[in-house]
Design an enzyme around this catalytic site. Structure first.
Site, PDB file in Angstrom:
ATOM      1  N   GLY A  14       0.780  -1.231   0.000  1.00  0.00           N
ATOM      2  CA  GLY A  14       0.000   0.000   0.000  1.00  0.00           C
ATOM      3  C   GLY A  14       0.810   1.277   0.000  1.00  0.00           C
ATOM      4  O   GLY A  14       0.306   2.328   0.402  1.00  0.00           O
ATOM      5  N   SER A  15       2.046   1.241  -0.514  1.00  0.00           N
ATOM      6  CA  SER A  15       2.830   2.485  -0.489  1.00  0.00           C
ATOM      7  C   SER A  15       2.280   3.515  -1.471  1.00  0.00           C
ATOM      8  O   SER A  15       2.338   4.725  -1.198  1.00  0.00           O
ATOM      9  CB  SER A  15       4.309   2.208  -0.760  1.00  0.00           C
ATOM     10  OG  SER A  15       4.548   1.853  -2.097  1.00  0.00           O
ATOM     11  N   MET A  92      -3.904  -6.864  -7.040  1.00  0.00           N
ATOM     12  CA  MET A  92      -3.308  -7.918  -7.866  1.00  0.00           C
ATOM     13  C   MET A  92      -4.323  -8.979  -8.284  1.00  0.00           C
ATOM     14  O   MET A  92      -4.006 -10.160  -8.323  1.00  0.00           O
ATOM     15  CB  MET A  92      -2.132  -8.558  -7.135  1.00  0.00           C
ATOM     16  CG  MET A  92      -1.054  -7.557  -6.725  1.00  0.00           C
ATOM     17  SD  MET A  92      -0.435  -6.516  -8.069  1.00  0.00           S
ATOM     18  CE  MET A  92       0.777  -7.613  -8.769  1.00  0.00           C
ATOM     19  N   ASN A 109      -5.328   2.819 -12.856  1.00  0.00           N
ATOM     20  CA  ASN A 109      -4.379   1.857 -12.301  1.00  0.00           C
ATOM     21  C   ASN A 109      -2.965   2.394 -12.484  1.00  0.00           C
ATOM     22  O   ASN A 109      -2.690   3.134 -13.432  1.00  0.00           O
ATOM     23  CB  ASN A 109      -4.506   0.522 -13.053  1.00  0.00           C
ATOM     24  CG  ASN A 109      -3.533  -0.527 -12.562  1.00  0.00           C
ATOM     25  OD1 ASN A 109      -3.400  -0.743 -11.358  1.00  0.00           O
ATOM     26  ND2 ASN A 109      -2.840  -1.178 -13.483  1.00  0.00           N
ATOM     27  N   HIS A 111       0.925   1.002 -13.064  1.00  0.00           N
ATOM     28  CA  HIS A 111       1.640  -0.200 -13.475  1.00  0.00           C
ATOM     29  C   HIS A 111       3.143   0.120 -13.529  1.00  0.00           C
ATOM     30  O   HIS A 111       3.536   1.163 -14.059  1.00  0.00           O
ATOM     31  CB  HIS A 111       1.154  -0.661 -14.854  1.00  0.00           C
ATOM     32  CG  HIS A 111       1.881  -1.889 -15.329  1.00  0.00           C
ATOM     33  ND1 HIS A 111       1.589  -3.143 -14.852  1.00  0.00           N
ATOM     34  CD2 HIS A 111       2.904  -2.037 -16.206  1.00  0.00           C
ATOM     35  CE1 HIS A 111       2.407  -4.020 -15.417  1.00  0.00           C
ATOM     36  NE2 HIS A 111       3.206  -3.379 -16.250  1.00  0.00           N
ATOM     37  N   THR A 143      -9.276  -0.829 -18.602  1.00  0.00           N
ATOM     38  CA  THR A 143     -10.181  -1.471 -19.542  1.00  0.00           C
ATOM     39  C   THR A 143     -10.028  -2.979 -19.358  1.00  0.00           C
ATOM     40  O   THR A 143      -9.202  -3.430 -18.557  1.00  0.00           O
ATOM     41  CB  THR A 143      -9.853  -1.092 -21.002  1.00  0.00           C
ATOM     42  OG1 THR A 143      -8.518  -1.537 -21.283  1.00  0.00           O
ATOM     43  CG2 THR A 143      -9.959   0.412 -21.227  1.00  0.00           C
ATOM     44  N   GLU A 145      -8.709  -5.091 -21.248  1.00  0.00           N
ATOM     45  CA  GLU A 145      -7.379  -5.572 -21.640  1.00  0.00           C
ATOM     46  C   GLU A 145      -6.377  -5.282 -20.523  1.00  0.00           C
ATOM     47  O   GLU A 145      -6.141  -4.110 -20.181  1.00  0.00           O
ATOM     48  CB  GLU A 145      -6.923  -4.871 -22.934  1.00  0.00           C
ATOM     49  CG  GLU A 145      -5.648  -5.456 -23.495  1.00  0.00           C
ATOM     50  CD  GLU A 145      -5.068  -4.605 -24.616  1.00  0.00           C
ATOM     51  OE1 GLU A 145      -3.912  -4.850 -24.991  1.00  0.00           O
ATOM     52  OE2 GLU A 145      -5.757  -3.688 -25.099  1.00  0.00           O
ATOM     53  N   ASP A 147      -3.619  -4.121 -18.313  1.00  0.00           N
ATOM     54  CA  ASP A 147      -2.538  -3.139 -18.477  1.00  0.00           C
ATOM     55  C   ASP A 147      -2.575  -2.514 -19.877  1.00  0.00           C
ATOM     56  O   ASP A 147      -1.535  -2.048 -20.376  1.00  0.00           O
ATOM     57  CB  ASP A 147      -1.164  -3.778 -18.215  1.00  0.00           C
ATOM     58  CG  ASP A 147      -1.057  -4.361 -16.814  1.00  0.00           C
ATOM     59  OD1 ASP A 147      -1.659  -3.804 -15.893  1.00  0.00           O
ATOM     60  OD2 ASP A 147      -0.374  -5.388 -16.643  1.00  0.00           O
ATOM     61  N   GLU A 176       6.748   6.274  -8.960  1.00  0.00           N
ATOM     62  CA  GLU A 176       5.304   5.998  -8.860  1.00  0.00           C
ATOM     63  C   GLU A 176       4.645   6.916  -7.829  1.00  0.00           C
ATOM     64  O   GLU A 176       3.545   7.422  -8.043  1.00  0.00           O
ATOM     65  CB  GLU A 176       5.069   4.541  -8.454  1.00  0.00           C
ATOM     66  CG  GLU A 176       5.421   3.518  -9.509  1.00  0.00           C
ATOM     67  CD  GLU A 176       5.047   2.100  -9.076  1.00  0.00           C
ATOM     68  OE1 GLU A 176       3.915   1.880  -8.614  1.00  0.00           O
ATOM     69  OE2 GLU A 176       5.910   1.204  -9.187  1.00  0.00           O
TER      70      GLU A 176
END
Ligand code: GAR
Length: 205
Positions: A14-15, A92, A109, A111, A143, A145, A147, A176
Site C-alpha cells: 500500500g505504499s 493484484m 491503475n 503499473h 479497460t 485488456e 494493463d 510511482e
C-alpha cells in the site's frame, strides 16, 4: 470546490495508496481518499490506512463462493463509500468485464513499466533482461485488456548498468509515488477523460 471522493484498492504493502493519501491532504488537491479496500485481510496497507483514519475494509476472496460474488461485494463496498473514482494501487486480481464496465472511465491503475512495454508481472527483471536503458511507471484508465487501457501519465527512470530487479524497483517506486497523485489530480480536475480506447486531454488556460 467540491472534492471528489476516491476509493483505493490494494492487495499488499500500500505504499502508492499512502502516497495518494498524503497528496490528498494538501490544500487544493481536488479529491479525498475516503476508503481503502483489499482483497486480502493481511494487506499491510489496511493498517496504514487505519492509522491515517481512513475507512479500510478487507473483502477477502476466500470468503466468497466464486469470483462474481467477490466482485459484487467489492462493488457494494466501493459504492457504499460514495466513491466517484476508483484507484487500483497494487490490486493484484484480474477484473471481469462486468467490474471494468461498472467503473468505465472512473477507474485508474498504476503499473510499474512504461506501457505498452512489459504488461503483467515481474516488470523490473524483464526490463533488465531486455536491456532497456529507460524504464518507469504508467497510470492508465482500466479497460478489460490487462494493463492495456488509455494512458494518462508516465514517469521514466534510467536503468543503470549494475541494477538488480530490487534496485530498479526502488527507483521506479519512488517515481510511482510522485506520478500517481499527479495523474489522479488530472482525472479529478477533468483534464483527461476516457473516450473509448483513447485518453482525451483538455488544457485549461
Ligand atoms: C507497485 O509497484 C504497483 O505499480 C504494482 O504493484 C506495486 C504495489 O506496491 N502494480 C502492479 O504490478 C499491477 N499490475 P504498493 O502496494 O506499495 O503500492
Amino acid at each position: 470546490m467540491t472534492r471528489k471522493r476516491v476509493a483505493v484498492l490494494i492487495s499488499g504493502r500500500g505504499s502508492n495508496m499512502a502516497a495518494l493519501v498524503e497528496a490528498a491532504r494538501a490544500p487544493g488537491f481536488p479529491g479525498e481518499i475516503v476508503a481503502v479496500m483489499s482483497d486480502r485481510a493481511d494487506a499491510a496497507g489496511l493498517e496504514t490506512a487505519r492509522a491515517e483514519r481512513i475507512a479500510a475494509v478487507a473483502v477477502p476472496r476466500k470468503d466468497f463462493s466464486d469470483k462474481a460474488a467477490h466482485e459484487a461485494a467489492m462493488i457494494a463496498a466501493i459504492e457504499a463509500s460514495g466513491a466517484d473514482l476508483v484507484c487500483l494501487a497494487g490490486y493484484m486480481r484480474l477484473l471481469t468485464a462486468g467490474f471494468v464496465d461498472h467503473f468505465a472511465g472512473r477507474m485508474i491503475n498504476i503499473h510499474p513499466s512504461l506501457l505498452p512495454l512489459f504488461p503483467g508481472l515481474d516488470t523490473h527483471r524483464r526490463a533488465i533482461e531486455a536491456g532497456v536503458r529507460i524504464h518507469g511507471a504508467t497510470v492508465h484508465f482500466v479497460t478489460f485488456e490487462m494493463d492495456g487501457g488509455p494512458i494518462i501519465a508516465q514517469a521514466a527512470v534510467p536503468v543503470e548498468p549494475d541494477d538488480t530487479p530490487d534496485s530498479l524497483s526502488a527507483r521506479v517506486l519512488a517515481a510511482e509515488h510522485r506520478l500517481y497523485p499527479q495523474a489522479l489530480a488530472m482525472v479529478l480536475r477533468g483534464e483527461v477523460a476516457m473516450d473509448g480506447s483513447r485518453a482525451v486531454f483538455s488544457t485549461r488556460s
